[in-house]
Design a protein around this motif. Structure first.
Motif, PDB file in Angstrom:
ATOM      1  N   PHE A 256       0.935  -1.217  -0.105  1.00  0.00           N
ATOM      2  CA  PHE A 256      -0.148  -0.056   0.080  1.00  0.00           C
ATOM      3  C   PHE A 256       0.642   1.213   0.047  1.00  0.00           C
ATOM      4  N   LEU A 257       1.839   1.135   0.961  1.00  0.00           N
ATOM      5  CA  LEU A 257       2.622   2.442   1.109  1.00  0.00           C
ATOM      6  C   LEU A 257       3.508   2.782  -0.381  1.00  0.00           C
ATOM      7  N   ARG A 258       3.984   1.562  -0.809  1.00  0.00           N
ATOM      8  CA  ARG A 258       4.752   1.902  -2.146  1.00  0.00           C
ATOM      9  C   ARG A 258       3.872   2.311  -3.146  1.00  0.00           C
ATOM     10  N   LYS A 259       2.549   1.838  -3.296  1.00  0.00           N
ATOM     11  CA  LYS A 259       1.666   2.331  -4.323  1.00  0.00           C
ATOM     12  C   LYS A 259       1.384   3.820  -3.775  1.00  0.00           C
ATOM     13  N   ALA A 260       1.007   4.148  -2.827  1.00  0.00           N
ATOM     14  CA  ALA A 260       0.425   5.453  -2.571  1.00  0.00           C
ATOM     15  C   ALA A 260       1.685   6.562  -2.722  1.00  0.00           C
ATOM     16  N   THR A 261       2.897   6.043  -2.213  1.00  0.00           N
ATOM     17  CA  THR A 261       3.918   6.995  -2.529  1.00  0.00           C
ATOM     18  C   THR A 261       4.173   7.067  -4.064  1.00  0.00           C
ATOM     19  N   ALA A 262       4.245   6.288  -4.787  1.00  0.00           N
ATOM     20  CA  ALA A 262       4.536   6.342  -6.174  1.00  0.00           C
ATOM     21  C   ALA A 262       3.390   7.285  -6.936  1.00  0.00           C
ATOM     22  N   TYR A 263       2.153   7.072  -6.565  1.00  0.00           N
ATOM     23  CA  TYR A 263       1.062   7.825  -7.104  1.00  0.00           C
ATOM     24  C   TYR A 263       1.324   9.375  -6.576  1.00  0.00           C
ATOM     25  N   ALA A 264       1.662   9.567  -5.216  1.00  0.00           N
ATOM     26  CA  ALA A 264       1.891  10.949  -4.865  1.00  0.00           C
ATOM     27  C   ALA A 264       2.809  11.687  -5.370  1.00  0.00           C
ATOM     28  N   ARG A 265       3.577  11.075  -6.050  1.00  0.00           N
ATOM     29  CA  ARG A 265       4.889  11.540  -6.847  1.00  0.00           C
ATOM     30  C   ARG A 265       4.405  11.978  -8.159  1.00  0.00           C
ATOM     31  N   GLU A 266       3.582  11.146  -8.682  1.00  0.00           N
ATOM     32  CA  GLU A 266       3.402  11.270 -10.201  1.00  0.00           C
ATOM     33  C   GLU A 266       2.212  11.994 -10.421  1.00  0.00           C
ATOM     34  N   ARG A 267       1.092  11.798  -9.679  1.00  0.00           N
ATOM     35  CA  ARG A 267      -0.072  12.410  -9.857  1.00  0.00           C
ATOM     36  C   ARG A 267      -0.074  14.102  -9.563  1.00  0.00           C
ATOM     37  N   LYS A 268      -0.387  14.749 -10.619  1.00  0.00           N
ATOM     38  CA  LYS A 268      -0.192  16.306 -10.548  1.00  0.00           C
ATOM     39  C   LYS A 268      -1.611  16.991 -10.565  1.00  0.00           C
ATOM     40  N   VAL A 269      -1.854  17.851  -9.835  1.00  0.00           N
ATOM     41  CA  VAL A 269      -3.316  18.391  -9.573  1.00  0.00           C
ATOM     42  C   VAL A 269      -2.700  20.023  -9.330  1.00  0.00           C
TER      43      VAL A 269
END
Length: 385
Positions: A256-269
């Motif tokens: 979960f943490l690896r998934k969340a961290t990667a998305y938090a880095r890549e997702r731009k808003v």
């Protein structure tokens, strides 16, 4: 667990073959991951606790914990086969030489599956000493009657480790006495019409069932240890179970943490990565800290278990903290992904449903807290009075 780098790397390579789509399709039809379990068996990962004499690796619980943690951290589901590891402790510690020779080589090779643990009943729940399934001695056999529930993987197992009452509760001085443990040949019992399995559909793909025994005959040679001492034998298996489940929960939290961290880095808003917002980053960071604390508790429990020390408190704390950390990390991961987290193709919702189970099983959080309050902190007994 950090001493098993090669094992972890090997499990990672194996898990790459079973991606989220594989698990999503199984989940849709509540199907058993036959290919995954066969691959683990062929690679020898499910027989790590079996002594080399009987065809296994002869390693400690730390190796089993490393395997299951890695399986979960790669997005797979070790619940399909983890019972073979924690049940093994009861047979290894209390089984006879004849029983080990008869069953362990076939289990190690994959010829036989030992996946079913028959303890819980509809009316007894967590009060194991209140079970009503009976085993009556008749010559060289025991005649078993009763019912078990939440017996996961019964449809996909050849053998069951069964707890039954051989002496009535009212005829023993202590309620923990008079319970006995048996190795049951489930396939023979089914063929003879003495055992019936009924699947129970649940919110996650856990292959769980209820099992009925109708004058089921079990050879006396399949009695594990001494008659009437089975509760103590089961407890040693339960401690191993809680430690291994805790390792799985740590693996879930890492996924979960690896998934969340990667998305938090890549997702731009609004022109920048969402991870630059403290409202997104801080919950992930806190979940990481809690995961690491749980992981250290798992390491402590594993070390004590492999050293032969009393480990009930550590096993319970490891299971509770790790289950909490997995659930926290899962919620954080879902929140970080927003609407995308609910999509089946992403895998988060499946893993979150699987992780939720461990707040309840194999022992509920409240019972763990009750145990710690009474047996570690010395407070008055709060249940079963």
């Amino acid at each position: 667990m950090d001493d098993h780098v090669e094992i972890r790397e090997g499990v990672q390579r194996l898990c790459v073959q079973f991606d989220n789509e594989y698990w999503r399709k199984l989940d849709e039809f509540r199907a058993y991951p036959v290919e995954f379990v066969n691959a683990l068996t062929k690679a020898g990962y499910l027989s790590v606790l079996v002594p080399e004499t009987y065809g296994g690796s002869g390693l400690g619980l730390s190796a089993a914990a490393a395997i299951l943690e890695t399986i979960q951290s790669q997005g797979c589901n070790g619940a399909a086969c983890h019972a073979q590891m924690y049940i093994m402790g009861t047979i290894l510690r209390h089984g006879s030489v004849e029983q080990k020779g008869a069953f362990l080589p076939a289990i190690a090779s994959g010829e036989l599956r030992l996946q079913a643990f028959g303890v819980t009943e509809p009316d007894s729940g967590s009060d194991t000493t209140a079970i009503k399934t009976t085993a009556r001695r008749e010559g060289n056999e025991f005649i078993v009657n009763g019912q078990k529930i939440w017996t996961s993987r019964a449809e996909h197992s050849d053998l069951m480790l069964l707890l039954a009452r051989t002496t009535p509760r009212e005829a023993v001085d202590r309620k923990t006495e008079g319970l006995s443990t048996f190795i049951v040949d489930m396939r023979k019992a089914q063929d003879d019409g003495q055992l019936t399995i009924r699947p129970i559909r649940t919110m996650m793909n856990h292959s769980t069932t209820e099992v009925f025994f109708d004058n089921m005959r079990v050879p006396a040679a399949n009695l594990v240890g001494e008659e009437g001492k089975g509760f103590r034998y089961i407890l040693s298996g339960m401690n191993a179970e809680r430690i291994l489940i805790a390792a799985e929960c740590v693996g879930d939290a890492k996924w979960f943490l690896r998934k969340a961290t990667a998305y938090a880095r890549e997702r731009k808003v609004f022109g920048h990565a969402i991870g630059s917002n403290q409202g997104v980053a801080f919950p992930i960071a806190r979940a990481f800290a809690n995961m690491r604390a749980a992981e250290l508790m798992v390491h402590e429990a594993v070390s004590r278990y492999d050293s032969g020390e009393m480990v009930a408190a550590e096993a319970n704390m490891a299971k509770m903290l790790a289950a909490d950390s997995a659930w926290e990390a899962g919620n954080v991961c879902l929140q970080t992904h927003g609407g995308f987290g609910f999509a089946e193709g992403v895998g988060i919702e499946r893993k979150l449903r699987e992780a939720r189970l461990y707040q309840v099983a194999p022992v509920s959080t409240n019972l763990i807290l009750a145990y710690l309050a009474e047996h570690v902190l010395g407070m008055p007994r709060s249940y079963g009075v």
